[in-house]
Design an enzyme around this catalytic site. Structure first.
Site, PDB file in Angstrom:
ATOM      1  N   ASP A 149       0.695  -1.351   0.106  1.00  0.00           N
ATOM      2  CA  ASP A 149       0.275   0.449  -0.068  1.00  0.00           C
ATOM      3  C   ASP A 149       1.374   1.127  -0.141  1.00  0.00           C
ATOM      4  O   ASP A 149       2.058   1.313   0.273  1.00  0.00           O
ATOM      5  CB  ASP A 149      -0.773  -0.425   1.155  1.00  0.00           C
ATOM      6  CG  ASP A 149      -2.272   0.724   1.168  1.00  0.00           C
ATOM      7  OD1 ASP A 149      -2.119   1.716  -0.097  1.00  0.00           O
ATOM      8  OD2 ASP A 149      -2.801   1.241   1.565  1.00  0.00           O
ATOM      9  N   GLU A 153      -4.681   4.491  -6.564  1.00  0.00           N
ATOM     10  CA  GLU A 153      -5.118   5.101  -5.750  1.00  0.00           C
ATOM     11  C   GLU A 153      -5.804   6.559  -5.580  1.00  0.00           C
ATOM     12  O   GLU A 153      -5.173   7.052  -6.275  1.00  0.00           O
ATOM     13  CB  GLU A 153      -5.048   5.100  -3.795  1.00  0.00           C
ATOM     14  CG  GLU A 153      -4.499   3.341  -3.396  1.00  0.00           C
ATOM     15  CD  GLU A 153      -4.153   3.724  -2.720  1.00  0.00           C
ATOM     16  OE1 GLU A 153      -4.671   3.275  -1.198  1.00  0.00           O
ATOM     17  OE2 GLU A 153      -3.142   4.026  -2.134  1.00  0.00           O
TER      18      GLU A 153
END
Length: 691
Positions: free
Chosen positions: A574, A631
């Site tokens: 992430d 994202e």
């Protein structure tokens, strides 16, 4: 020596000799026990030395005169009271002096000298007592036997103190005890054997002499008084010692010997009250050790305790007379600086403490060291009461810890009250799980080729009873600081898997994992147990980790990631691009997916640097066989750019905001128009219907 044995055999009443021996045995035992106690004590040592000397001197004198009561000289005799009592005083004074020398010494010669002085005292006592013996005639002495008696007394007394002092077991103590008994007895009977009593025709006894019967009463009285004094003092001191021991234990930390929290709670208000009367300032420093938990975890609690003792001793050596150190508990310490210190003096104190804390501790084949985060608060500038001052210094310390303890921090109301608010939030967090105040929101991830929803990311929310709905950034850092991430993270994992098992079989769930979950527990076992309990297949679980999870302990993190992959779960990195070692991690860790941080995506069509980074990341991932999720996709042009460079999936407000399961149908209205919108809705509708 034949004369000595004949004197003992023929001129003594053996019943009195037996009593003298018993007195000698008991007195010697008491004397050496009191001597040992005096030698081991740091306080009241003089009192114990005097008490030991009185017991020893009385035992020597009583042994001599009980033996004299059983002695039957061939002439009439009596005892002169002044010299008789002077001999008792001499025995006591010489014994006290000898014991004092031995107790004050640190080596064998000093112990031997002290013992020798006691031996001399035995001889002085004996011949003073003999001088007080008035006879109807004269007494002549054999100088050889007199010298031999002196050698016996001095030699055995020296041996007694040396052996008793160096005794490492019961055998050594028994040798010391036996030597003292021999010093008294051999001296007495050898000296008695050296005396020859010659009758005189008209020699009269001194008018003021006392009889043997009166002397017997005196001896018994002396023994009784000495024994009574010894018992009374021992009882009083033992009671005082017990009370002092309990008091000290209640006010001091058993590990380090420093004043504890209870002692500080009593002492600090007194210090502040005195400073208030004198209109002076008082500085309070709260110190928390850095890296101590790692030492405890890696090397064990025994090493951790050793480190705490080492650090405490080092800090004590760094203190000045007007400074006091206490241990609050764990690895947290407090220092009080009285005497109206300036800010500069408090900073200098903090620097001294910091240097002393960092002194390495030798351990096996290497050295262990810790650092310190230090907070400073000043009375009355920052607080008026003790608990408020302590809280202010504590808040400043946490600000220092946030800065990795680089500098001590002085309390700042503007900065530290925000930390106080976080601390309050931390206490509320501890109750949030029990009150079922946490919830999971879900945000869709879509396939860039079809716009179908392929996964939902679980995002934690806290429904606070008074503050409303809190985002992760508002409470997760507080949870990490209070050590609550394991419990909260495991709850989120369990809840997400339980929710996802009810979804369509082709829809995955993505769960964020904190560093504490990877490094502080057996995460693969917990994941395996959770999947088994909920019935969710492993290939439908995607675990997201950040670089913080890796840099703390790369070796352990790599082992955990490999075991998770072996179970069939998907591993995603992430916030890719925000760390400092992302490329190195890609080479080592077997990631299945990269999630490009939203900071690079939100201006990808306007900023050529962001565009180049995203393009290179997608190309690199393609060559490595790793999927990429972007994202923060909020506009259609962002999505089209990602689609054009081959990014495999996207996530952002363009496709839906995080929402509760019960309201995920709202995502239909927020799905952006574009290629294959029917397919995009199909996944959401199917999910909502399954729910």
């Amino acid at each position: 020596m034949i004369r000595v044995f004949s004197c003992l055999a023929d001129e003594h009443d053996h019943s009195f000799v037996l009593v003298a021996a018993l007195v000698c045995l008991a007195g010697s035992a008491i004397t050496l026990q009191l001597y040992d106690r005096a030698r081991r004590r740091d306080t009241d040592r003089v009192i114990w030395t005097i008490l030991s000397g009185i017991a020893g001197g009385t035992a020597i004198w009583s042994t001599h005169f009980v033996g004299m009561l059983g002695f039957n000289p061939p002439v009439d005799h009596a005892y002169e009271p002044v010299l008789t009592l002077t001999s008792l005083a001499a025995a006591i004074l010489f014994t006290i002096s000898g014991l004092h020398i031995a107790i004050s010494s640190t080596n064998a010669p000093g112990f031997a000298i002290g013992g020798a002085l006691i031996g001399v005292g035995i001889c002085v006592m004996h011949f003073l007592g003999m001088a007080g013996l008035t006879v109807a005639g004269t007494i002549e002495y054999d100088p050889v036997l007199v010298l031999l008696s002196l050698c016996f007394a001095v030699g055995f007394s020296s041996l007694a103190l040396v052996k008793t002092t160096y005794a490492r077991n019961e055998r050594g103590k028994w040798i010391g005890f036996g030597a003292l008994v021999l010093a008294i007895c051999t001296m007495h009977f050898t000296a008695m054997g050296s005396a020859t009593f010659l009758p005189g025709p008209d020699t009269a006894l001194v008018a003021h002499s006392v009889s043997s019967e009166l002397l017997a009463i005196t001896v018994v009285a002396a023994i009784s008084v000495a024994t009574g004094i010894a018992i009374y003092v021992l009882d009083v001191r033992s009671h005082q010692d017990m009370v002092e021991t309990y008091r000290h234990a209640s006010l001091h930390d058993p590990l380090t010997g420093l004043p504890n929290r209870g002692h500080l709670a009593t002492l600090l208000p007194e210090v502040l009250h005195a400073a208030e009367r004198a209109r002076e300032r008082v500085g309070l420093l709260v110190l928390d050790l850095d890296r101590f938990k790692q030492i405890n975890d890696v090397h064990g609690h025994l090493t951790g305790d050793e480190m705490l003792r080492h650090v405490s001793a080092s800090m004590m050596q760094a203190l000045e007379p007007n400074e006091l150190l206490a241990r609050l508990g764990g690895d947290e310490f407090v220092t009080i600086r009285s005497g109206n210190p300036t800010n500069q003096e408090l900073n200098e104190l903090a620097a001294r403490l910091s240097r002393s804390v960092s002194t390495p501790l030798p351990h096996t084949r290497h050295h262990l060291s810790v650092g310190a985060s230090i907070g400073i608060a000043i009375f009355p500038d920052h607080a008026q009461r003790a608990e408020e001052l302590l809280a202010a210094a504590d808040l400043a310390m946490y600000r220092s810890k946030a800065m990795r303890g680089r500098d001590p921090m002085l309390y700042d109301p503007l900065l530290d009250e925000a930390n106080r608010e976080k601390s309050c939030l931390g206490f509320e967090l501890q109750r949030a799980l029990a009150r079922d105040e946490f919830d999971l929101y879900y945000q869709p991830l879509v396939d860039t080729a079809t716009r179908n929803v392929i996964a939902l990311e679980a995002l934690l929310r806290w429904r606070h009873p008074t503050r409303g709905l809190l985002q992760p950034g508002q409470f997760l850092p507080v949870a990490e600081r209070h050590g609550l991430m394991l419990e909260i993270g495991n709850w989120a994992l369990q809840r997400a898997c339980a929710d996802a098992v009810k979804w369509p079989a082709d829809l995955r769930v993505s769960v964020n994992i904190a560093a504490a979950q990877i490094l502080g527990q057996d995460l693969p076992t917990i994941v395996s147990t959770t999947l088994e309990r909920t019935g969710l297949p492993a290939d439908r679980l995607e675990i997201e980790i950040t670089e913080d999870c890796i840099t703390g302990d790369p070796v352990r993190a790599l082992e955990v990631v490999r075991r998770l992959k072996a179970q069939g779960t998907t591993i995603a990195m992430d916030d890719y691009g925000t760390g400092y070692s992302s490329l190195a991690n890609l080479r080592i860790f077997p990631f299945d997916k990269l999630k490009i941080d939203r900071a690079f995506v939100m201006d990808v069509t306007e900023n050529h640097i962001s565009s180049a980074i995203v393009k290179s990341t997608v190309a690199l991932a393609r060559d490595l066989g790793i999927q990429v999720t972007a994202e923060g996709v909020e506009r259609e042009e962002h999505f089209l750019f990602l689609q054009s460079i081959g990014c495999t999936s996207a996530q952002g407000y363009l496709f839906g905001k995080p929402a509760q399961l019960s309201s995920l149908d709202v995502i239909q209205r927020e799905t952006a128009a574009g290629a294959n919108p029917v397919a995009a809705r199909r996944g959401i509708l199917a999910f909502a219907k399954a729910r």
